[in-house]
Every structure is written in C-alpha cells, then in structure tokens.
Design a protein around this motif. Structure first.
Motif, PDB file in Angstrom:
ATOM      1  N   MET A  63     -60.467 -48.658   1.407  1.00 15.22           N
ATOM      2  CA  MET A  63     -59.713 -48.309   2.600  1.00 15.22           C
ATOM      3  C   MET A  63     -58.472 -47.522   1.856  1.00 15.22           C
ATOM      4  O   MET A  63     -57.706 -47.824   1.039  1.00 15.22           O
ATOM      5  CB  MET A  63     -59.003 -49.720   3.194  1.00 15.22           C
ATOM      6  CG  MET A  63     -59.731 -50.156   4.379  1.00 15.22           C
ATOM      7  SD  MET A  63     -59.380 -48.991   5.795  1.00 15.22           S
ATOM      8  CE  MET A  63     -61.153 -49.255   6.437  1.00 15.22           C
ATOM      9  N   ASN A  64     -57.948 -46.471   2.874  1.00 17.10           N
ATOM     10  CA  ASN A  64     -56.683 -45.851   2.070  1.00 17.10           C
ATOM     11  C   ASN A  64     -55.572 -46.497   2.671  1.00 17.10           C
ATOM     12  O   ASN A  64     -55.434 -47.063   3.541  1.00 17.10           O
ATOM     13  CB  ASN A  64     -56.602 -44.389   2.961  1.00 17.10           C
ATOM     14  CG  ASN A  64     -58.094 -43.751   2.822  1.00 17.10           C
ATOM     15  OD1 ASN A  64     -58.734 -44.061   1.825  1.00 17.10           O
ATOM     16  ND2 ASN A  64     -58.246 -42.953   3.877  1.00 17.10           N
ATOM     17  N   THR A  65     -54.420 -46.506   1.520  1.00 16.25           N
ATOM     18  CA  THR A  65     -53.336 -46.810   1.762  1.00 16.25           C
ATOM     19  C   THR A  65     -52.529 -45.767   2.449  1.00 16.25           C
ATOM     20  O   THR A  65     -52.398 -44.651   1.893  1.00 16.25           O
ATOM     21  CB  THR A  65     -52.477 -47.365   0.451  1.00 16.25           C
ATOM     22  OG1 THR A  65     -53.232 -47.924  -0.280  1.00 16.25           O
ATOM     23  CG2 THR A  65     -50.994 -47.735   0.725  1.00 16.25           C
ATOM     24  N   ILE A  66     -51.759 -46.049   3.747  1.00 20.47           N
ATOM     25  CA  ILE A  66     -51.166 -45.033   4.256  1.00 20.47           C
ATOM     26  C   ILE A  66     -49.692 -45.128   4.203  1.00 20.47           C
ATOM     27  O   ILE A  66     -48.840 -44.197   4.358  1.00 20.47           O
ATOM     28  CB  ILE A  66     -51.470 -44.872   5.788  1.00 20.47           C
ATOM     29  CG1 ILE A  66     -51.579 -46.291   6.396  1.00 20.47           C
ATOM     30  CG2 ILE A  66     -52.903 -44.565   6.025  1.00 20.47           C
ATOM     31  CD1 ILE A  66     -51.442 -46.337   7.949  1.00 20.47           C
ATOM     32  N   LEU A  67     -49.194 -46.283   4.080  1.00 25.07           N
ATOM     33  CA  LEU A  67     -48.023 -46.557   3.726  1.00 25.07           C
ATOM     34  C   LEU A  67     -47.826 -47.423   2.394  1.00 25.07           C
ATOM     35  O   LEU A  67     -48.114 -48.517   2.187  1.00 25.07           O
ATOM     36  CB  LEU A  67     -47.117 -47.315   4.903  1.00 25.07           C
ATOM     37  CG  LEU A  67     -45.714 -47.688   4.429  1.00 25.07           C
ATOM     38  CD1 LEU A  67     -44.651 -46.612   4.466  1.00 25.07           C
ATOM     39  CD2 LEU A  67     -45.029 -48.668   5.480  1.00 25.07           C
ATOM     40  N   GLU A  68     -46.612 -46.727   1.554  1.00 24.57           N
ATOM     41  CA  GLU A  68     -46.339 -47.372   0.110  1.00 24.57           C
ATOM     42  C   GLU A  68     -44.920 -47.634   0.051  1.00 24.57           C
ATOM     43  O   GLU A  68     -44.434 -46.634  -0.172  1.00 24.57           O
ATOM     44  CB  GLU A  68     -47.166 -46.421  -0.755  1.00 24.57           C
ATOM     45  CG  GLU A  68     -48.200 -47.425  -1.707  1.00 24.57           C
ATOM     46  CD  GLU A  68     -48.715 -46.209  -2.668  1.00 24.57           C
ATOM     47  OE1 GLU A  68     -49.097 -45.319  -2.245  1.00 24.57           O
ATOM     48  OE2 GLU A  68     -48.550 -46.780  -3.947  1.00 24.57           O
ATOM     49  N   VAL A  69     -44.513 -48.708   0.130  1.00 23.64           N
ATOM     50  CA  VAL A  69     -43.011 -49.021  -0.287  1.00 23.64           C
ATOM     51  C   VAL A  69     -43.023 -49.690  -1.532  1.00 23.64           C
ATOM     52  O   VAL A  69     -43.700 -50.850  -2.233  1.00 23.64           O
ATOM     53  CB  VAL A  69     -42.339 -49.856   0.813  1.00 23.64           C
ATOM     54  CG1 VAL A  69     -41.178 -49.994   0.562  1.00 23.64           C
ATOM     55  CG2 VAL A  69     -42.650 -49.327   1.992  1.00 23.64           C
ATOM     56  N   LYS A  70     -42.279 -49.110  -2.598  1.00 16.15           N
ATOM     57  CA  LYS A  70     -41.900 -49.483  -3.970  1.00 16.15           C
ATOM     58  C   LYS A  70     -40.697 -50.015  -3.932  1.00 16.15           C
ATOM     59  O   LYS A  70     -39.845 -49.071  -4.229  1.00 16.15           O
ATOM     60  CB  LYS A  70     -42.639 -48.638  -4.839  1.00 16.15           C
ATOM     61  CG  LYS A  70     -43.980 -48.208  -4.864  1.00 16.15           C
ATOM     62  CD  LYS A  70     -44.176 -47.287  -6.065  1.00 16.15           C
ATOM     63  CE  LYS A  70     -45.560 -46.516  -5.716  1.00 16.15           C
ATOM     64  NZ  LYS A  70     -45.932 -45.417  -6.417  1.00 16.15           N
ATOM     65  N   ASP A  71     -40.391 -51.324  -4.652  1.00 12.54           N
ATOM     66  CA  ASP A  71     -39.048 -51.392  -5.117  1.00 12.54           C
ATOM     67  C   ASP A  71     -37.946 -51.188  -4.123  1.00 12.54           C
ATOM     68  O   ASP A  71     -37.014 -50.970  -4.842  1.00 12.54           O
ATOM     69  CB  ASP A  71     -38.879 -50.622  -6.277  1.00 12.54           C
ATOM     70  CG  ASP A  71     -38.401 -51.378  -7.521  1.00 12.54           C
ATOM     71  OD1 ASP A  71     -38.653 -52.697  -7.404  1.00 12.54           O
ATOM     72  OD2 ASP A  71     -37.725 -51.037  -8.535  1.00 12.54           O
ATOM     73  N   LEU A  72     -38.014 -51.533  -2.942  1.00 10.50           N
ATOM     74  CA  LEU A  72     -37.111 -51.105  -1.728  1.00 10.50           C
ATOM     75  C   LEU A  72     -35.758 -51.933  -1.968  1.00 10.50           C
ATOM     76  O   LEU A  72     -36.190 -53.341  -2.021  1.00 10.50           O
ATOM     77  CB  LEU A  72     -37.978 -51.068  -0.560  1.00 10.50           C
ATOM     78  CG  LEU A  72     -36.719 -50.310   0.653  1.00 10.50           C
ATOM     79  CD1 LEU A  72     -36.859 -48.715   0.061  1.00 10.50           C
ATOM     80  CD2 LEU A  72     -37.386 -50.344   2.121  1.00 10.50           C
ATOM     81  N   THR A  73     -34.824 -51.493  -1.987  1.00  6.16           N
ATOM     82  CA  THR A  73     -33.502 -52.273  -2.161  1.00  6.16           C
ATOM     83  C   THR A  73     -32.365 -51.644  -1.230  1.00  6.16           C
ATOM     84  O   THR A  73     -32.277 -50.616  -1.291  1.00  6.16           O
ATOM     85  CB  THR A  73     -33.008 -52.382  -3.562  1.00  6.16           C
ATOM     86  OG1 THR A  73     -33.867 -53.050  -4.476  1.00  6.16           O
ATOM     87  CG2 THR A  73     -31.397 -53.456  -3.685  1.00  6.16           C
ATOM     88  N   MET A  74     -31.655 -52.533  -0.437  1.00  5.74           N
ATOM     89  CA  MET A  74     -30.585 -52.120   0.376  1.00  5.74           C
ATOM     90  C   MET A  74     -29.553 -53.147   0.252  1.00  5.74           C
ATOM     91  O   MET A  74     -29.631 -54.183   0.435  1.00  5.74           O
ATOM     92  CB  MET A  74     -31.231 -52.095   1.909  1.00  5.74           C
ATOM     93  CG  MET A  74     -30.277 -51.629   2.629  1.00  5.74           C
ATOM     94  SD  MET A  74     -29.712 -49.775   2.869  1.00  5.74           S
ATOM     95  CE  MET A  74     -28.394 -49.664   3.383  1.00  5.74           C
ATOM     96  N   ASP A  75     -28.368 -52.511  -0.099  1.00  2.00           N
ATOM     97  CA  ASP A  75     -27.243 -53.322  -0.299  1.00  2.00           C
ATOM     98  C   ASP A  75     -26.157 -52.760   0.967  1.00  2.00           C
ATOM     99  O   ASP A  75     -25.917 -51.550   1.224  1.00  2.00           O
ATOM    100  CB  ASP A  75     -26.596 -53.273  -1.599  1.00  2.00           C
ATOM    101  CG  ASP A  75     -27.221 -53.383  -2.633  1.00  2.00           C
ATOM    102  OD1 ASP A  75     -27.997 -54.590  -2.553  1.00  2.00           O
ATOM    103  OD2 ASP A  75     -27.134 -52.909  -3.862  1.00  2.00           O
ATOM    104  N   PHE A  76     -25.522 -53.717   1.459  1.00  2.00           N
ATOM    105  CA  PHE A  76     -24.383 -53.655   2.595  1.00  2.00           C
ATOM    106  C   PHE A  76     -23.082 -54.080   1.859  1.00  2.00           C
ATOM    107  O   PHE A  76     -22.948 -55.470   1.933  1.00  2.00           O
ATOM    108  CB  PHE A  76     -24.665 -54.420   3.829  1.00  2.00           C
ATOM    109  CG  PHE A  76     -25.971 -53.906   4.591  1.00  2.00           C
ATOM    110  CD1 PHE A  76     -25.742 -52.503   5.128  1.00  2.00           C
ATOM    111  CD2 PHE A  76     -26.850 -54.455   4.952  1.00  2.00           C
ATOM    112  CE1 PHE A  76     -26.729 -51.966   5.978  1.00  2.00           C
ATOM    113  CE2 PHE A  76     -28.005 -54.223   5.408  1.00  2.00           C
ATOM    114  CZ  PHE A  76     -28.115 -52.719   6.167  1.00  2.00           C
ATOM    115  N   GLY A  77     -22.379 -53.412   1.126  1.00  4.24           N
ATOM    116  CA  GLY A  77     -21.263 -53.829   0.557  1.00  4.24           C
ATOM    117  C   GLY A  77     -21.834 -54.899  -0.434  1.00  4.24           C
ATOM    118  O   GLY A  77     -22.504 -54.573  -1.413  1.00  4.24           O
ATOM    119  N   GLY A  78     -21.436 -56.311  -0.295  1.00  3.95           N
ATOM    120  CA  GLY A  78     -21.889 -57.157  -1.546  1.00  3.95           C
ATOM    121  C   GLY A  78     -23.406 -57.818  -1.008  1.00  3.95           C
ATOM    122  O   GLY A  78     -23.717 -58.357  -1.680  1.00  3.95           O
ATOM    123  N   LEU A  79     -23.569 -57.420   0.159  1.00 12.73           N
ATOM    124  CA  LEU A  79     -24.702 -58.182   0.670  1.00 12.73           C
ATOM    125  C   LEU A  79     -25.998 -57.583   0.350  1.00 12.73           C
ATOM    126  O   LEU A  79     -26.305 -56.379   0.445  1.00 12.73           O
ATOM    127  CB  LEU A  79     -24.681 -58.489   2.144  1.00 12.73           C
ATOM    128  CG  LEU A  79     -26.059 -59.115   2.752  1.00 12.73           C
ATOM    129  CD1 LEU A  79     -25.648 -60.713   2.904  1.00 12.73           C
ATOM    130  CD2 LEU A  79     -26.134 -58.822   4.286  1.00 12.73           C
TER     131      LEU A  79
END
Ligand SMILES: Nc1ncnc2c1ncn2[C@@H]1O[C@H](COP(=O)(O)OP(=O)(O)OP(=O)(O)O)[C@@H](O)[C@H]1O
Ligand SMILES: [Mg+2]
Lengths: 300, 262, 404
Positions: free
Chosen positions: B1-17
């Motif tokens: 099966m082909n991988t169609i979406l690959e998300v690596k190491d995703l980080t999101m900061d909102f200010g301190g959160l």
C-alpha cells in the motif's frame, strides 16, 4: 538644542492628549472588538460643551476657577452621556452581527454627530478661551515650558494612574478584564456584560472629553470637524501601541506625538497629517499587532 | 500500500502552549483512518497545521498523491494545499451561509477551473462550457451526497445534518485524493449518523478518496475505521486497528471518565 | 388589563427617552454662544422639538426592533424573509417588460423634456449609480470595506485634468487611461493592505484616501494645490466641440451608456467563477481559502476592478465640472458612496441603483433634505445596519434548473 527640547516637550504634550483619546479606542476595542469611529466626535462634543458652558457661566458672573471646573465637569458628563447613548443606539443591537456591520454603523454615527453639531451650532471656527491660568512660578522658565503644557501633562498622568487603578484593583475593572478575555464566559460566571460595556464607553468618553477641553484651550479654536482628524490620530496611537492594551495606547500616543513634533519641526509642517496617516498605514501593514501587542493566530 | 500522507515530527506552539508535540502520522491509499482523543488534545490543530491554516513550528508534511511525485506541503497556503489534493471540513460548520447549496459546491470547483474576469464579461464559448461543467459536476456531487433536492436552498436554511453533508460535498468538489473530516457526526441524530457512515464508505469505495477523520462518536469510529490514532496532550499515544485500540490500557487511561464503549 | 398596563409602560419608556434626549441635546441644540460678541442665544423651541421627536421616534424604534427580532426567529425556522414589492414585480415578465420599455422611453426623452439643470442633476445621479456599482464590487460582493474609494475617483479626475492641461489630451483618449490608472492604483494600494483583517483594512484605506487628498492639496507643483485646475475640456465628439447645452445632453447619454455597461459587467461578474469566489470570500475567508481560492489574488481583482470604475467616473467628473480641486475628494465623498451601497443592499445591483437615485435626487428636489443631507447619510448607515443590514433590496442568488 533648545529647539530640540521644545520639540520634545511639544511632542509629549501632543502625545498626552492623543493618549486621553486613544484610551477610549483601546478600551472599547479590547471589550467589544469594535473600532468606535464615533469616538472622535465624542471628543469634539466635549470641547463644544465646554465652550458653551464657559460662555454661559462667565456671563452669569461665576469666577474664573468655578467656570473652569464646572465647564470641564459638564463636558465630561455630557460626553459620557453621548458615549453611553451612542453605544445603546448604534452598537448594542449589533452585538452578534457580522464584524463589518457595527463598523459601518459607527461610521454613520460619526458622520451624523458631526453634522448634528454643524447644523445646531456653526461650521465656523469658534475661538476657545484659554482656560488654563498662567502660573507665577513658571514665569522664569516660560521659554521652555508654559502652564498649559504642565497642566496637560499633569492631567493626563493623573487620569492614567486612576484608570490603571480602576482596571487593576476594582470589581468593575475585574469584570472589564474578564469581558475582554471572553465575553460569553464572563456572562456565564455572572458578569453583567451590558453594564461593563456601557461603563467602558462612559469612561472612554469621559477621558476623551478631558482631552477635548485641554486641546481646545491649548489650540484656542474648535469646529465640528476637529474630531475626525483627532480621532484618526488617536486611533493610530492605539494601534501603534497594540490595540486593546492600555499602556500600549499611552506609549503609542507619545511616540506619535513625538514623531509629529519632529517631523513638522525638522521636515515640513504642510504634511503634518500625512505623517500620522503614513505612520498608521505603515504600522497596520508591517506590524498590525503594534509595539506591545502579540500577533495571535485566529482560532479555526 | 502506498503512503499518501506522511507527517513527521509535527510540533505546534501557541505562545507557551504546545498543542502538538512531535507528532508522526501517516495515511495509506484507500483507507479510512480516524483520530480520536479527549477535548483539547490537539486534533483540530493537527488538521490546521497540515492544511496550511497554521504554520507548524517544527516538522514536515509530505504528500504522495496517487500517480504523482512526493511533495512537501508545509508552509504552503491553504488554497495551495487544496489544489494539491487535500480537502477538509470544519468542526464548527463553515459554509457560505448566504449562497445556495449548489453555489457552495461550485466554489469547490474554483481551483480546478480557470476562467477569469475577461472571460466572465465576454462569456465566450470556452467560459460557457466551463461554467456548464462546473454546474453539472457540482450537481452530480449533490446527488451522490443526497442533497440534490436542496440545490437552490440557501445554505443557512439547511438542517444541521444536511449542512454537515454539504461541507463534505463542497470538499469533494475539489477532487481530493484525501478527505479530512473534522467531527463529521457532531450534532447528528442516530439516523443521520447511519447515513453518514454509509456516505463515507461510499466516498472511499466509489470515488477512491482516502479519508482521515476526527470523531468523538466511538461507534462510528469503530465501524468505519481501518486504523485509529489516539492523541492526548498533543502527542500520539497509540495507533492500531479498532480492536487494538479498545484493548490498549494507555488509551483507556487517557479516556478515564469518558465512556469509550458508548 | 395587562394590555393597558403595557401601553402605560410603553409610554413611560418613551417619556424617559424623551427626557433623556432633551437633557442630552440641551447644550448643543438649545444654547448658541457667540464668543466674539459675548452673547448667548437660547433656543428653547429646539428642546420642544427634540422632546416630541424623540418621544415619537422611540415608539417607532422599539416597534422596528421587535419586528426585526420576529423576522430573525422566522428565518431560523427556515421561512424565507419578506421580499419587496419591486422584486416581485421584476420577477414577473408581464410587468417587467412594459416597465423596462417605459424606463427606456423616459431615459431617452429626459434631456429633451426637462431643463438643462435637471439633466445635469440626472447625470450626477447616474455618476453615483456607477460609483455605487463599482464600490459594490468591493464592499458588497467581496466584503472589503474600502473607505478610501474616493482616492481612485481623484486619480481619474486628476488624470484627465492634468493630461488635458499639460498635453491637451481629449476626453476619449483619457477615459481608458483613467480606467487603467485606477486599476494600477488599485493594485498598488491593494497589494500591501489586503491581507489585513476587515476593520483594519477599512482604516488603512481611509488613511490612503486621506494621504492622496493631502498630497494633492500640498504638492502645488504637481496638482496646483487647493486652488485646483480649471478650464478642463468638455467631452468632444471626434473633433466637434458641442455648445454648452448639447455637451450636457451628450454627457447625459454618455452616463446612460456607462451605467448600462456597468450593470451589464457587474451582472455578468456576479454569476461567474470570480464573482462567486468574491461572495464566498465575503461569507467566510478561512473556509474560502480552504476550498482552494487564492485569497490575495481574488481580493486584489475585486479591489482593482472597483478602482477601475472609480477612475473612469473620475475622468467624467472632471469633464463635467471642468474644474476640480482636492475638496471634492474628501472622506465624506467615500462615505456617501458607501451609504448608497448600504442603503441599496450590499451585492444587489438594483438596490444600489435605487439607493443612489434616492440619496442623490431626494436632497436635490426636496429643499428640506438638502441641508440635512449628510445628517441623513449618517443616520441611514446606522439605521440600515441596525434594522435591515441587507439593504432595501436583498440580493437574490441565481437559481439553477435541472431536469431529471
Ligand atoms: N489559535 C490558537 N491560539 C491559541 N491556542 C490554541 C489555538 N488553537 C488551538 N489552541 C489550543 O490548542 C489546544 C488544542 O486545541 P484543538 O482545538 O486542536 O483540540 P481538539 O483536539 O480539536 O479538541 P476538541 O475535541 O474539543 O475539538 C487547546 O488547548 C486549544 O486551546
Ligand atoms: Mg477539534
């Protein structure tokens, strides 16, 4: 060098008056996220009310101090009443409307009030009496600083301290801060949001009236249109400092006052207003969150 | 099966959160995958980051549309992401309320069509042809989502369940290879949820669109998903088949207090 | 007896409102000082007017608020709102076609029946119709509140005035130049500001508008400052210069032509791919972007297209008045055009036309209104926003038919 100090002082004086008006913008914006376009007109009405009552009271034979105090007080009362009424008529029914609706309503209100004063009074410039007495002790330093400057700086500082106190330490201040953060949440925990909003308009308008009296007596003349330019400039100041932030509004106003003072002093006075508008445009384009504000990602 | 979406190491900061904390996730072609997790876990934020609405603090988002080259899409604007074949719906319905149902779907065709101002004014042959194609294509999608009887209604006048379906229809009009659904069953009654279940399966099987959805309705998740990702405090705490997930002690702990078998 | 109690309550409320407004307007309405002669004029009759007026208006106000709330409730359960009589007539071809024929006859015959003065007023009204339709693209369709619209109008006007003054260029050669210049200015000003949020955008455009006016006022070498530019040529027909009277008629028909052209263009645009994108952008920016629409580009086309029309009308304005100065391009002018759009109905072509005709012709023909013109414009903006934000004519979306 003396010219330089003169410009600094002139800038600070200008700035403190802008600050008095800018506070109204910033407080209202903080609470209802509305650019209260009619705020400049409240300031203009304050100046007119002061002028009218000064003349009446003088004719009635009151002494000078009583005239100053009473006329300023009446100006503050009337401006607050206008601010309160404007909110009730033009903004309150639009609490849940799309964002642009109250803004258009505010512009309409501003035009309406301008023309109301124009029609009921006059389109001419009226001379405004110098309400600020000449202090004896300042005479020797007359070439650097006059009593109007002192009074303006003093009034603004006192108003600022009182306002900070009000917002930091009183119940209503707490309610205001809560409403600013999350109106629905504040409502849920029992804050009377309508009352908070009314009070915000009243305080903002009172400060604007103070600004109106001070600047009118400093400049020496008023007409129905002074609110428009002053309003835009004060708004510039509020945005410059970071709209919604009270120390920001003061800082922004002082920066704007100094910029204008130096720009007109060293460059050209023809383009005085262009500098303010230019600054406004630049700030909004490059740093819409202002000096003290923080860019916030809109929640989706 | 082909991988169609690959998300690596995703980080999101909102200010301190930190709303997303080094998240890895992938979706393979033809699957229905679900993201579950308690309120505030960062699920919607994850969607916002991979669709370009937020710019993630760290990490990579890669897509490999079927038959096309692998491509990095983080940093792209939302509209470019959609052009590249990932379309989404919103947790709080975001239709165009004063436009008709059909027009809402027609908006989805925008990025697949090209006529401009001059074309619109002169309305030449090619513009007319394109316009007709837009209308037909959109109407066809409405039929597939059983909304065709509402074509000329204003979106704001639709019942809640139909609004949710319209959001899906609108996203489908952009011809995505991957559809991202943010709580599609929220606020639906059991009947509407059953219809949704069927609709999602049909979209996957008949339109060959893969699906990644956020959902709180565990029954729907269990019946639909091939794989489930569990998030908590911005991290992925588990992944696997529905059977693995309900027997995973870590998941049960994260959900303590929430009835996972409801 | 609760009915009577209700009535008494209502009257009490209105009395309070009336007292409040008498207090509020006391210094401004009643007292007038003459600081030079140190005289004070008391105008107590004004207080009476305010008292009675606000007493009556407060009933109307509350009644309208109630009606609006009831309407909102009805809309919530899915009933469509009330359409206006005009709309019903227009949907019925039986009425629509004779109506259009009558209108055409009136429009053609107008300058030959009425005086030059009337024709001039009509031409002005038509100019505002076109300006309104142009701003309608920006505000009504794309939802971008542009408070500096008049800047582009000024660009067009000064473009013709200067090119005519320095190089003797004629009206017809400058008309397209004015349009293109409006477009270019639209792009130039729009590009940096269009990513701002709605209310900031409004203020920035206001700022730009004022900057342009102030520059025109102060840059004497370029624009001749506050004294303006006079003796601008009227439009000619090839090389043929008209007499004053014929020039007026010529301009009138020119405006009729431009109005028809504008209606045609806006109508085609609003049901096109681009037009739909504008409306979607107005409705929900985030969703619109997520559906694959390039926000900046779409906004820019709307902004620049609106500016194009302002540029064109600017050229015509200069040619009509043969004299322009910066005083014609103040913020109030922008506000006036905005109130036309707001009154008529954002996004509705028919609404904007009716709005412009009402707001421009009413003050011309009824002297009572002419003094209170700006007061009226301000009040209209508030009242429309509070009671009928969609304007007098609601924009109706196109319906599609499918035969199965
Ligand atoms: N724009 C923003 N600014 C600041 N904080 C945000 C923003 N968007 C989300 N957050 C925070 O990030 C966290 C994750 O939110 P998110 O909406 O992604 O949760 P969720 O998993 O979708 O929850 P729910 O199931 O309730 O939809 C929350 O604490 C939220 O308050
Ligand atoms: Mg969510």
């Amino acid at each position: 060098m003396e010219y330089f100090f003169e410009l600094i002082l002139g800038g600070l004086t200008r700035g403190s008056i802008y600050a008095l008006i800018a506070l109204g913008y910033t407080m209202v914006y903080g609470i209802v996220e509305l650019i209260n376009f009619a705020h400049g007109e409240i300031y203009m009405i304050g100046a007119f009310t002061a002028l009218i009552f000064t003349s009446v009271l003088t004719l009635l034979g009151f002494n000078e101090i009583a005239v100053i105090v009473l006329a300023s007080l009446l100006a503050v009362i009337y401006s607050s009443a206008y601010g309160y009424t404007v909110e009730k008529i033009a903004y309150k029914p639009l609490r849940n409307a799309p964002r642009l609706s109250p803004l258009i309503s505010a512009i309409g209100m501003s035009i309406f009030l301008q023309n109301y004063v124009l029609l009921a009074q006059t389109s001419d410039f009226l001379p405004f009496p110098n309400l600020i007495p000449e202090f004896e002790f300042i005479k020797p330093y007359r070439h650097i600083i006059g009593s109007p400057e002192i009074i303006i700086l003093l009034t603004t500082s006192i108003a600022m301290v009182l306002l900070t106190f009000l917002i930091k330490f009183t119940r209503i201040g707490k309610a205001m801060r809560a409403t600013a953060q999350d109106r629905n949440m504040a409502m849920l925990v029992g804050v009377n949001v309508n009352r908070v909003i009314s009070i915000t308009f009243i305080i903002g308008s009172a400060l604007a009236a103070l600004g109106g009296v001070l600047i009118a007596s400093h400049v020496g003349q008023i007409n129905f249109y002074i609110g428009f330019i002053a309003g835009i400039k004060a708004f510039t100041a509020a945005v410059l400092g970071g709209i919604g932030s009270i120390p920001g509004a003061v800082l922004g106003a002082l920066v704007l006052g100094l910029t204008e003072s130096f720009a007109t002093g060293y460059v050209s006075s023809d383009y005085e207003d262009v500098f303010a508008f230019g600054l406004l445009v630049l700030i909004l384009i490059f740093r819409p969150a202002g000096i003290l504000g923080r860019a916030a990602a809109q929640k989706v | 099966m082909n991988t169609i979406l690959e998300v690596k190491d995703l980080t999101m900061d909102f200010g301190g959160l930190r709303a997303l904390d080094h998240l890895d996730l992938n979706v393979v072609e033809g699957e229905i995958a679900a993201i579950i997790g308690p309120n505030g876990a960062g699920k919607t934020t994850f969607f916002n980051c991979i669709t370009g609405i937020y710019n993630p603090t760290e990490g990579e988002v890669l897509i490999s549309p079927p038959g096309k080259k692998r491509k990095k899409i983080n940093g792209l604007k939302p509209n470019r992401v959609t052009e590249n074949g990932m379309a989404r719906t919103f947790q709080n319905i975001r239709l165009f309320p004063d436009m008709t149902v059909l027009e809402n779907v027609m908006i989805g065709r925008h990025c697949r069509t090209s006529s401009g101002i001059v074309g619109a004014i002169l309305r030449g042959r090619s513009t007319n042809k394109e316009e007709k194609e837009i209308v037909d294509f959109s109407y066809n999608i409405l039929k597939k989502t059983s909304l065709s009887h509402l074509v000329n209604e204003l979106a704001k006048n639709l019942p809640y369940g139909a609004q949710r379906r319209l959001e899906i229809a609108r996203a489908m009009a952009t011809e995505p290879f991957l559809l991202l659904l943010d709580e599609p069953a929220a606020g639906m009654n059991p009947q509407e949820t059953r219809e949704l279940d069927e609709l999602i399966t049909r979209i996957r099987d008949e339109e060959s669109i893969s699906i990644l959805m956020i959902e709180h309705d565990m029954k729907l998740v269990m019946s639909l998903s091939d794989r489930i990702f569990v998030m908590d405090y911005g991290r992925k705490i588990a992944q696997g088949s529905p059977y693995d997930i309900i027997n995973n002690p870590v998941v049960i702990k994260a959900y303590l207090g929430e009835d996972i078998y409801a | 007896m609760s009915f009577r109690d209700d009535k008494i309550q209502e009257i009490k409320k209105s009395l309070l409102v009336s007292i409040w407004f008498m207090f509020l307007t006391f210094p401004i309405m009643v007292i007038r000082v003459n600081p030079i002669e140190k005289a004070v004029e008391w105008r107590w009759e004004n207080m009476l007017v305010v008292g009675i007026g606000s007493f009556l208006l407060s009933f109307v106000w509350r009644y309208m608020l109630k009606k609006k709330e009831a309407g909102e409730k009805r809309a919530e359960i899915g009933e469509s709102g009330n359409t206006f009589l005009i709309q019903k007539i227009l949907e019925e071809p039986r009425f629509c076609i004779p109506l259009l024929i009558t209108l055409t006859i009136i429009a053609v015959a107008f300058p030959f029946i009425f005086s030059m003065y009337q024709t001039n007023i009509m031409t002005t009204a038509l100019m505002y119709v076109v300006l309104g339709l142009g701003l309608n693209i920006v505000v009504g369709l794309a939802g971008l509140l542009d408070l500096g619209y008049v800047a582009f109008y000024a660009v067009g006007a000064y473009c013709y005035a200067l090119l005519n003054h320095h190089f003797g260029l004629g009206f017809w050669s400058v008309l397209p130049i004015g349009a293109v210049l409006g477009f270019i200015f639209g792009i130039l000003l729009g590009f940096p500001v269009l990513r701002l949020r709605g209310d900031y955008l409004a203020i920035v455009t206001l700022g730009f508008g004022e900057i342009i006016r102030l520059v025109l006022e102060n840059w004497n070498e370029f624009s001749f400052g506050p004294s303006g530019i006079a003796n601008i040529d009227r439009p000619a027909f090839w090389d043929f210069q008209f007499s004053l009277q014929n020039a007026t008629i010529y301009l009138y028909f020119l405006m009729i032509g431009l109005t028809l052209f504008t209606i045609f263009v806006v109508n085609r645009l609003q049901n096109s791919r681009i037009g739909r994108a504008w409306i979607a952008l107005r409705e929900d920016e985030t969703a619109c972007q997520a559906m694959g629409i390039d926000k900046t580009r779409t906004k820019l086309t709307a902004f620049a297209l609106g500016a194009t029309w302002a540029g064109m009308v600017g050229v015509i304005f200069a040619a009509k008045t043969t004299f322009i100065n910066p005083a014609s391009f103040t913020f109030l002018e922008s506000a006036m055009i905005l109130s036309i759009v707001v009154l008529g109905g954002m996004g509705s072509i028919l609404g904007v036309i009716i709005g412009a005709l009402i707001l421009i012709l009413l003050p011309e023909y009824l002297r009572v209104f002419s003094d209170y013109r700006m007061l009226l414009f301000g009040a209209i903006m508030v009242i429309m926003m509070v009671f009928r934000p969609q304007g007098i004519i609601t924009n109706i979306r196109r319906r599609y038919k499918f035969n199965e």
